[in-house]
Design an enzyme around this catalytic site. Structure first.
Site, mmCIF file in Angstrom:
data_model
loop_
_atom_site.group_PDB
_atom_site.id
_atom_site.type_symbol
_atom_site.label_atom_id
_atom_site.label_comp_id
_atom_site.label_asym_id
_atom_site.label_seq_id
_atom_site.Cartn_x
_atom_site.Cartn_y
_atom_site.Cartn_z
ATOM 1 N N ASP A 165 0.892 -1.083 0.042
ATOM 2 C CA ASP A 165 0.087 -0.032 0.065
ATOM 3 C C ASP A 165 0.702 1.104 0.058
ATOM 4 O O ASP A 165 1.963 1.098 -0.181
ATOM 5 C CB ASP A 165 -0.879 0.005 1.315
ATOM 6 C CG ASP A 165 -0.236 0.288 2.382
ATOM 7 O OD1 ASP A 165 1.020 0.189 2.492
ATOM 8 O OD2 ASP A 165 -0.945 0.015 3.572
ATOM 9 N N GLU A 168 3.780 1.292 1.751
ATOM 10 C CA GLU A 168 4.820 0.104 1.601
ATOM 11 C C GLU A 168 4.588 -1.173 2.592
ATOM 12 O O GLU A 168 5.454 -1.822 2.928
ATOM 13 C CB GLU A 168 6.103 0.611 1.678
ATOM 14 C CG GLU A 168 6.255 2.062 1.008
ATOM 15 C CD GLU A 168 7.481 2.308 0.432
ATOM 16 O OE1 GLU A 168 7.693 2.044 -0.732
ATOM 17 O OE2 GLU A 168 8.542 2.679 1.100
ATOM 18 N N GLU A 324 8.732 13.865 8.230
ATOM 19 C CA GLU A 324 7.832 12.779 7.908
ATOM 20 C C GLU A 324 6.728 12.606 9.049
ATOM 21 O O GLU A 324 5.538 12.750 8.651
ATOM 22 C CB GLU A 324 8.320 11.541 7.318
ATOM 23 C CG GLU A 324 7.324 10.482 7.202
ATOM 24 C CD GLU A 324 8.067 8.823 6.947
ATOM 25 O OE1 GLU A 324 8.211 8.671 5.633
ATOM 26 O OE2 GLU A 324 8.488 8.318 8.088
HETATM 27 C C1 BGC Z 1 6.174 5.909 3.191
HETATM 28 C C2 BGC Z 1 5.694 6.010 1.721
HETATM 29 C C3 BGC Z 1 6.878 7.014 1.321
HETATM 30 C C4 BGC Z 1 8.140 6.669 1.504
HETATM 31 C C5 BGC Z 1 8.986 7.851 1.016
HETATM 32 C C6 BGC Z 1 7.467 5.632 3.485
HETATM 33 O O1 BGC Z 1 7.923 5.272 4.912
HETATM 34 O O2 BGC Z 1 5.250 4.909 3.890
HETATM 35 O O3 BGC Z 1 4.373 6.662 1.707
HETATM 36 O O4 BGC Z 1 6.347 7.112 -0.105
HETATM 37 O O5 BGC Z 1 8.581 6.608 2.809
HETATM 38 O O6 BGC Z 1 8.704 9.042 1.560
#
Ligand code: BGC
Length: 396
Positions: A165, A168, A324
């Protein structure tokens, strides 16, 4: 760690544009995070959302470069995608040298890493972002248009397959949020090229996906058979706009998100069982929540959308870098330490967080208000439902 300094909104807007520009390679790719050891790659998902934020901020030059980078990868991958489609038509999963990967290195080569690479939301979000680019005045021509057709035909065949998803995770499931991204992508592809609507596989997929969005007690869930809600479902209403916020299943999803995934200070979490960095709150999801509220336009929504913007601003550090996620109200605080010990603090800056901030900022009209007022404004009027997201800013 809570940020000690919260730059004024205009500063964070400019800082976001600077950080995104610095994270764009000459190829057009956006690095997910320039500093986090696990994120030196360019994800289709992150990049497509970054491109949307840039469109809204008036930087069509940069989003256009990104779309060119994706198009080159897709056109180059045409043969493998064809084999993946043949397999999918037989109900089989494609191989890693056939499908489009979720991320590449900044030169567009398949990235070598230990994470699941088969994720169908990425090409869907890219198609949606590409149509957004054209809608905002970007040029979509030649190889990019060809890549859009290839991606649409590929998704029209592969969509029923299980894949990891947006987070990931859980590659054994068909995720509702992934289907929503594919649906948004197919609608966008048809808006770019009406002839696609007459292709039988595209027509069948468009009709079938809508019936496959799984629900529990009237609200969308992570996958069929799951009872859990996931904040990535917010994207259906904003920014994809494939559903109105008042659509009954979406409205029920939104109230579950509000009661289960928004913690005391207003940050939005991914899902209840999340343990990645303790399952903290994500600025990019908080921005999506604010954008949903703007589109709904119920009493108090505008104020709550401003509160979402201010929450994001409080997560910036003194250099205007957004992370993030933040762990202040983590769902699993005892799991934060293990991730910090493994990889250090949560990724900061994350380009996608900055793009999400830009998008909410533009849709709130925060730039104009703060420039005019020279101070933090109080919300005055409710926006027209559906008017959000349709406003361009001059390039800074
Ligand atoms: C997130 C993804 C994202 C990736 C890079 C992952 O930890 O779950 O949604 O695309 O990090 O930012």
């Amino acid at each position: 760690m809570p940020a000690s300094h919260s730059p004024a909104s205009l500063d964070l807007f400019e800082a976001s544009l600077r950080i995104i520009a610095a994270g764009q390679a000459s190829s057009g790719a956006f690095v997910a995070s320039p500093t986090f050891s696990q994120y030196p790659y360019a994800w289709l998902r992150d990049g497509a959302f970054v491109a949307e934020g840039l469109d809204l901020a008036g930087r069509l030059d940069r989003s256009g470069l990104f779309h060119g980078w994706v198009a080159r990868i897709i056109v180059r991958s045409r043969a493998g995608m064809g084999r993946a489609m043949d397999r999918a038509r037989r109900g089989q999963l494609p191989a890693a040298d056939e499908y489009l990967h979720c991320r590449y290195d900044l030169d567009g080569r398949v990235a070598d890493a230990d994470w699941p690479t088969f994720q169908l939301d990425g090409p869907g979000i890219w198609l949606w972002s590409l149509a957004h680019h054209e809608h905002h005045g970007g040029v979509v021509a030649g190889e990019v248009r060809e890549a859009a057709r290839l991606a649409a035909r590929y998704l029209a065949v592969l969509w029923p397959l299980p894949c990891a998803d947006a987070w990931e995770e859980s590659p054994e499931h068909v995720h509702t949020s992934t289907l929503a991204a594919i649906r948004a992508g197919l609608e966008a592809a048809v808006s770019l090229d009406r002839r696609l609507a007459r292709e039988p596989e595209v027509a069948t997929a468009r009709a079938a996906i809508a019936g496959r969005l799984s629900t529990f007690r009237g609200a969308f869930t992570k996958w069929s058979g799951s009872t859990a809600v996931d904040a990535s479902l917010l994207w259906m209403a904003a920014p994809y706009e494939t559903l109105e916020p008042t659509e009954p299943r979406f409205a029920a999803t939104l109230s579950r998100i509000e009661s289960e995934l928004i913690t005391a200070d207003g940050g939005v979490h991914r899902y209840r069982e999340d343990t990645f960095y303790g399952g903290g709150a994500w600025p990019l999801l908080t921005a999506a929540y604010g954008r949903v509220l703007l589109r709904r336009g119920a009493p108090g929504d505008l104020e709550r959308a401003w509160a979402a913007l201010r929450w994001i601003e409080r997560q910036a550090d003194e250099q205007g870098r957004l992370p993030e996620q933040v762990a202040d109200h983590a769902f699993a605080p005892h799991r934060v330490g293990e991730w910090r010990a493994r990889w250090g603090e949560s990724a900061r800056p994350l380009l996608w967080s900055h793009a999400a901030y830009l998008a909410l900022h533009v849709e709130l009209g925060a730039h104009e208000r703060e420039t005019e007022a020279g101070a933090r404004p109080e919300p005055e009027a409710r926006p027209e439902p559906g008017a959000a997201g349709r406003k361009d800013l001059a390039a800074p």
